[in-house]
Design a protein around this motif. Structure first.
Motif, PDB file in Angstrom:
ATOM      1  N   ASP A 263     -21.404 -79.833 -21.960  1.00 53.17           N
ATOM      2  CA  ASP A 263     -22.333 -78.990 -22.420  1.00 53.17           C
ATOM      3  C   ASP A 263     -21.334 -77.857 -21.926  1.00 53.17           C
ATOM      4  O   ASP A 263     -20.050 -77.677 -21.669  1.00 53.17           O
ATOM      5  CB  ASP A 263     -23.087 -78.773 -20.708  1.00 53.17           C
ATOM      6  N   GLU A 264     -21.826 -76.421 -21.507  1.00 54.25           N
ATOM      7  CA  GLU A 264     -20.928 -75.349 -20.903  1.00 54.25           C
ATOM      8  C   GLU A 264     -20.089 -75.079 -20.029  1.00 54.25           C
ATOM      9  O   GLU A 264     -19.299 -74.794 -19.682  1.00 54.25           O
ATOM     10  CB  GLU A 264     -22.173 -73.687 -21.254  1.00 54.25           C
ATOM     11  N   SER A 265     -20.534 -75.561 -19.222  1.00 48.74           N
ATOM     12  CA  SER A 265     -19.666 -76.080 -17.614  1.00 48.74           C
ATOM     13  C   SER A 265     -17.851 -76.995 -17.618  1.00 48.74           C
ATOM     14  O   SER A 265     -17.535 -77.309 -16.392  1.00 48.74           O
ATOM     15  CB  SER A 265     -20.047 -76.264 -16.428  1.00 48.74           C
ATOM     16  N   GLY A 266     -18.354 -77.691 -19.018  1.00 50.50           N
ATOM     17  CA  GLY A 266     -17.102 -79.017 -18.844  1.00 50.50           C
ATOM     18  C   GLY A 266     -17.040 -80.079 -18.413  1.00 50.50           C
ATOM     19  O   GLY A 266     -16.623 -80.697 -18.669  1.00 50.50           O
ATOM     20  N   ASN A 267     -18.869 -79.324 -17.985  1.00 50.09           N
ATOM     21  CA  ASN A 267     -18.821 -81.229 -17.580  1.00 50.09           C
ATOM     22  C   ASN A 267     -19.629 -82.006 -19.387  1.00 50.09           C
ATOM     23  O   ASN A 267     -19.505 -81.463 -19.907  1.00 50.09           O
ATOM     24  CB  ASN A 267     -20.150 -80.954 -16.723  1.00 50.09           C
ATOM     25  N   ALA A 268     -18.843 -83.462 -18.628  1.00 48.75           N
ATOM     26  CA  ALA A 268     -18.820 -84.860 -19.867  1.00 48.75           C
ATOM     27  C   ALA A 268     -19.793 -85.463 -19.738  1.00 48.75           C
ATOM     28  O   ALA A 268     -20.023 -86.428 -19.298  1.00 48.75           O
ATOM     29  CB  ALA A 268     -17.643 -84.931 -20.520  1.00 48.75           C
ATOM     30  N   ALA A 269     -20.571 -86.009 -20.932  1.00 45.92           N
ATOM     31  CA  ALA A 269     -21.513 -87.102 -21.021  1.00 45.92           C
ATOM     32  C   ALA A 269     -21.489 -87.736 -21.519  1.00 45.92           C
ATOM     33  O   ALA A 269     -21.442 -87.498 -23.200  1.00 45.92           O
ATOM     34  CB  ALA A 269     -22.852 -86.637 -21.307  1.00 45.92           C
ATOM     35  N   GLU A 270     -20.921 -89.635 -21.605  1.00 48.32           N
ATOM     36  CA  GLU A 270     -20.981 -90.525 -22.639  1.00 48.32           C
ATOM     37  C   GLU A 270     -22.092 -90.476 -23.274  1.00 48.32           C
ATOM     38  O   GLU A 270     -22.655 -90.977 -23.100  1.00 48.32           O
ATOM     39  CB  GLU A 270     -19.606 -91.054 -22.172  1.00 48.32           C
ATOM     40  N   VAL A 271     -21.586 -91.137 -24.595  1.00 49.31           N
ATOM     41  CA  VAL A 271     -22.706 -91.664 -25.641  1.00 49.31           C
ATOM     42  C   VAL A 271     -22.682 -92.969 -25.421  1.00 49.31           C
ATOM     43  O   VAL A 271     -21.416 -93.486 -25.652  1.00 49.31           O
ATOM     44  CB  VAL A 271     -22.375 -91.112 -27.001  1.00 49.31           C
ATOM     45  N   THR A 272     -22.954 -93.472 -24.691  1.00 49.94           N
ATOM     46  CA  THR A 272     -23.763 -94.736 -24.209  1.00 49.94           C
ATOM     47  C   THR A 272     -24.352 -96.200 -25.692  1.00 49.94           C
ATOM     48  O   THR A 272     -24.192 -96.880 -25.103  1.00 49.94           O
ATOM     49  CB  THR A 272     -24.623 -95.331 -23.402  1.00 49.94           C
TER      50      THR A 272
END
Length: 188
Positions: free
Chosen positions: A158-167
């Protein structure tokens, strides 16, 4: 050598069985213990996933059901319940209040991209980028970036640099595709 061949055959059999168990009869991955049908739209499939009850409640509270049932196509990065649970205490309850509908819509639409972006499309775009990230915008207008790790894992930032993994990738729908993610993407 016979032991190695037998062990390899056993491992392949187990892997094939695990793959088959995780996919519905439609060829789509199972999500939240439910089959996902390619002839149903995003909302029709999401309501059957035990892993997406919070997302479905949020989509309903935000008044986005009709939009996500429309023709699209849409690519949805769909956070699981545990992703919402990981937000600070009270966040989800606060967002679901009618007076916070605009903020909820902004957050949810930061998970939606216009078009039908398969995992292969995303990883190809990452590989062609000069900085190792594919930069794109959600329908909310917020910036997202995709990154591919050397081991082949895909992360959405996201814009804040937080990462979500595609599971779970490429859950095909009649009006697009869902990629299940393990974090909530938050706009600035």
């Amino acid at each position: 050598m016979k032991t190695l061949i037998a062990a390899t055959a056993f491992a392949l059999t187990c892997a094939s069985a695990a793959f088959a168990a995780s996919h519905s009869e439609t060829g789509n991955p199972m999500v939240g213990g439910a089959p996902m049908f390619m002839d149903k739209n995003i909302v029709e499939n999401a309501v059957n996933s035990a892993d997406h009850t919070t997302l479905v409640a949020a989509v309903q509270a935000a008044g986005l059901v009709d939009t996500l049932q429309s023709e699209g196509p849409f690519t949805v990065f769909a956070p699981v319940n545990s992703a919402f649970d990981a937000l600070p205490a009270g966040t989800v309850e606060t967002l679901l209040k009618p007076e916070n509908k605009d903020m909820l819509v902004k957050i949810l639409t930061a998970h939606v991209v216009a078009g039908n972006w398969s995992a292969e499309d995303i990883t190809s775009a990452v590989k062609m980028s000069s900085d190792g990230f594919y930069h794109f915008n959600a329908v909310s207008g917020d910036a997202l970036s995709a990154q591919l790790t050397p081991s082949g894992r895909v992360f959405i930032y996201d814009e804040s640099g937080n990462a979500a993994e595609v599971t779970t990738a490429d859950v095909r729908q009649s009006n697009g595709v869902i990629h299940v993610i393990d974090k909530v993407l938050l706009p600035k």
